[in-house]
Design a protein around this motif. Structure first.
Motif, mmCIF file in Angstrom:
data_model
loop_
_atom_site.group_PDB
_atom_site.id
_atom_site.type_symbol
_atom_site.label_atom_id
_atom_site.label_comp_id
_atom_site.label_asym_id
_atom_site.label_seq_id
_atom_site.Cartn_x
_atom_site.Cartn_y
_atom_site.Cartn_z
ATOM 1 N N UNK A 109 80.141 54.224 29.569
ATOM 2 C CA UNK A 109 81.131 53.592 28.706
ATOM 3 C C UNK A 109 80.496 53.337 27.339
ATOM 4 N N UNK A 110 81.329 53.303 26.321
ATOM 5 C CA UNK A 110 80.862 52.912 24.990
ATOM 6 C C UNK A 110 81.707 51.730 24.524
ATOM 7 N N UNK A 111 81.037 50.595 24.277
ATOM 8 C CA UNK A 111 81.759 49.388 23.893
ATOM 9 C C UNK A 111 81.055 48.687 22.739
ATOM 10 N N UNK A 112 81.803 47.828 22.096
ATOM 11 C CA UNK A 112 81.246 46.923 21.083
ATOM 12 C C UNK A 112 81.455 45.498 21.569
ATOM 13 N N UNK A 113 80.396 44.707 21.516
ATOM 14 C CA UNK A 113 80.524 43.297 21.844
ATOM 15 C C UNK A 113 81.051 42.536 20.640
ATOM 16 N N UNK A 114 82.139 41.802 20.801
ATOM 17 C CA UNK A 114 82.747 41.088 19.687
ATOM 18 C C UNK A 114 82.158 39.681 19.558
ATOM 19 N N UNK A 115 82.585 38.971 18.537
ATOM 20 C CA UNK A 115 81.944 37.713 18.171
ATOM 21 C C UNK A 115 82.045 36.646 19.256
ATOM 22 N N UNK A 116 83.145 36.646 20.003
ATOM 23 C CA UNK A 116 83.326 35.637 21.039
ATOM 24 C C UNK A 116 82.442 35.870 22.263
ATOM 25 N N UNK A 117 81.892 37.063 22.407
ATOM 26 C CA UNK A 117 81.156 37.398 23.613
ATOM 27 C C UNK A 117 79.944 36.497 23.823
ATOM 28 N N UNK A 118 79.202 36.218 22.770
ATOM 29 C CA UNK A 118 78.003 35.388 22.912
ATOM 30 C C UNK A 118 78.369 33.988 23.409
ATOM 31 N N UNK A 119 79.429 33.408 22.846
ATOM 32 C CA UNK A 119 79.820 32.054 23.235
ATOM 33 C C UNK A 119 80.297 32.013 24.684
ATOM 34 N N UNK A 120 81.148 32.964 25.075
ATOM 35 C CA UNK A 120 81.672 32.973 26.438
ATOM 36 C C UNK A 120 80.568 33.291 27.436
ATOM 37 N N UNK A 121 79.650 34.176 27.066
ATOM 38 C CA UNK A 121 78.518 34.480 27.937
ATOM 39 C C UNK A 121 77.666 33.238 28.161
ATOM 40 N N UNK A 122 77.456 32.473 27.110
ATOM 41 C CA UNK A 122 76.686 31.234 27.247
ATOM 42 C C UNK A 122 77.409 30.236 28.150
ATOM 43 N N UNK A 123 78.703 30.078 27.951
ATOM 44 C CA UNK A 123 79.470 29.160 28.787
ATOM 45 C C UNK A 123 79.444 29.610 30.248
ATOM 46 N N UNK A 124 79.566 30.898 30.463
ATOM 47 C CA UNK A 124 79.524 31.427 31.825
ATOM 48 C C UNK A 124 78.217 31.071 32.513
#
Length: 401
Positions: free
Chosen positions: A204-219
């Motif tokens: 797969x080819x994806x781009x991580x968007x700005x919210x990803x870091x915050x949600x990953x941290x919360x997870x």
């Protein structure tokens, strides 16, 4: 254990947060404003309305014709589940359409960040809408494991191994996590991986968007509370408060906190007539109960009406699809998701005339009973009574010669 981040380091672009919030508002307004018909068999939206509603959403399915059921539209299916689960929308009296529910105003009044967190938490911890073969949070662990290792930067494209999105390769409805990751504005997909019949894999080819870091941290905050063992809804309520304390530490009370509270339902002074039919046998009994009677009392009434010995386990299964619930004796709950028959009053189920549910007695011989609501009337009776009997019931233990 990770060192906790200050809120200032968590980038929460409101424009991205509002994507899913706006889409959910579109969903609610469409199904209510257009008086969309709900199937009495599945409890879901029809093919034509799903097709038209799909066109209005941020994350769309690329279908050319209105030939697919609701489960083939993951975001619509997700919204339908959330709306009914939290009573943001509710069934009308006839149970063939949806209206704005008792929690609609509370949801509307909540800030966008709270509404966003509600969607995130249900995606992480409650996968009922995804089908029986999904177990939270295992469905998402490979992806967030990759995020933790790769630490993708916004604006850069990454190749992702096949196993991270392995369920997205399957053709069955409800499989895969990419629709939700895209709708939550966590990733943008540029190329879908392919799994051919010869087991040839492409990345797969994806781009991580700005919210990803915050949600990953919360997870990853869930790993700091491994001792917390609660059911799905308790866990979501717990982490809602925990996440909001991180995102908005200055807030002492959050608007959506009350959406998790159980709805108080006044049991009306009513009776309900239930036609109980034995599956695979031409045999039925109609029983009159009070709405204030429990499911346990209904179980006893059925046992008495069919002359069974009440010597095996049993359960009631009420609702449709992802919203179906199972009720059994509290001490025999297998997975913690079942609800106790002793504490569940018939009136709390908010059954409508014509509605059906099932009763299973004896998990070995599997005596199935189909129950239909045939009448609801004012008044009460001293105890359940049998008002109609059609044909003899088979013997619970036939004498074999």
């Amino acid at each position: 254990m990770r060192k906790k981040k200050n809120q200032n380091f968590l980038k929460i672009p409101l424009s991205d947060v509002e994507i899913i919030c706006n889409d959910f508002a579109v969903f609610c307004d469409y199904v209510v404003g257009n008086r969309v018909k709900i199937s009495k068999n599945t409890g879901q939206i029809g093919k034509k309305d799903c097709f038209e509603l799909n066109k209005l959403l941020y994350r769309k399915e690329a279908y050319e014709k209105a030939t697919r059921f609701q489960v083939y539209y993951p975001i619509i299916h997700f919204f339908h589940y959330i709306a009914l689960k939290y009573r943001i929308l509710e069934f009308n009296t006839a149970k063939n359409g949806l209206v704005y529910g008792r929690n609609y105003g509370r949801y509307q009044d909540a800030p966008a960040i709270e509404r966003y967190v509600l969607f995130v938490l249900n995606f992480l911890f409650d996968v009922s809408y995804m089908g029986e073969n999904h177990f939270a949070p295992f469905h998402i662990e490979p992806f967030f494991g990759w995020v933790d290792e790769e630490k993708p930067e916004k604006g850069k494209t990454y190749q992702v191994p096949y196993n991270i999105f392995r369920e997205d390769h399957y053709s069955g409805p409800g499989n895969g996590i990419t629709p939700y990751l895209e709708e939550l504005r966590l990733i943008r997909t540029y190329k879908r991986g392919i799994c051919s019949d010869r087991s040839e894999l492409s990345l797969w080819e994806i781009e991580g968007l700005e919210l990803l870091e915050a949600v990953s941290y919360l997870y990853n905050e869930r790993f700091t509370e491994e001792e917390y063992q609660g059911d799905v809804d308790e866990k979501i309520e717990y982490y809602f408060g925990k996440y909001m304390d991180i995102l908005e530490p200055s807030q002492k009370k959050h608007t959506l906190s009350e959406i998790f509270l159980p709805i108080e339902i006044t049991i009306k002074n009513q009776t309900i007539d239930l036609k109980v039919s034995m599956r695979w046998y031409d045999c039925s009994r109609t029983i009159r109960m009070n709405q204030s009677d429990s499911l346990y009392e209904l179980h006893l009434a059925i046992q008495d009406a069919f002359d069974f010995d009440n010597d095996h386990l049993y359960d009631f299964r009420i609702g449709k699809g992802a919203l179906k619930k199972t009720y059994c004796m509290a001490e025999y709950s297998n997975y913690g998701d079942e609800l106790p028959v002793e504490e569940t009053l018939i009136g709390e189920l908010e059954l409508a005339k014509g509605e059906n549910f099932t009763y299973l007695f004896d998990y070995g011989d599997c005596w199935w009973f189909d129950i239909k609501v045939v009448r609801i009337a004012d008044g009460n009776i001293p105890k359940p009574i049998l008002i109609e009997s059609v044909n003899d019931a088979p013997m619970q233990y036939p004498a074999w010669e």
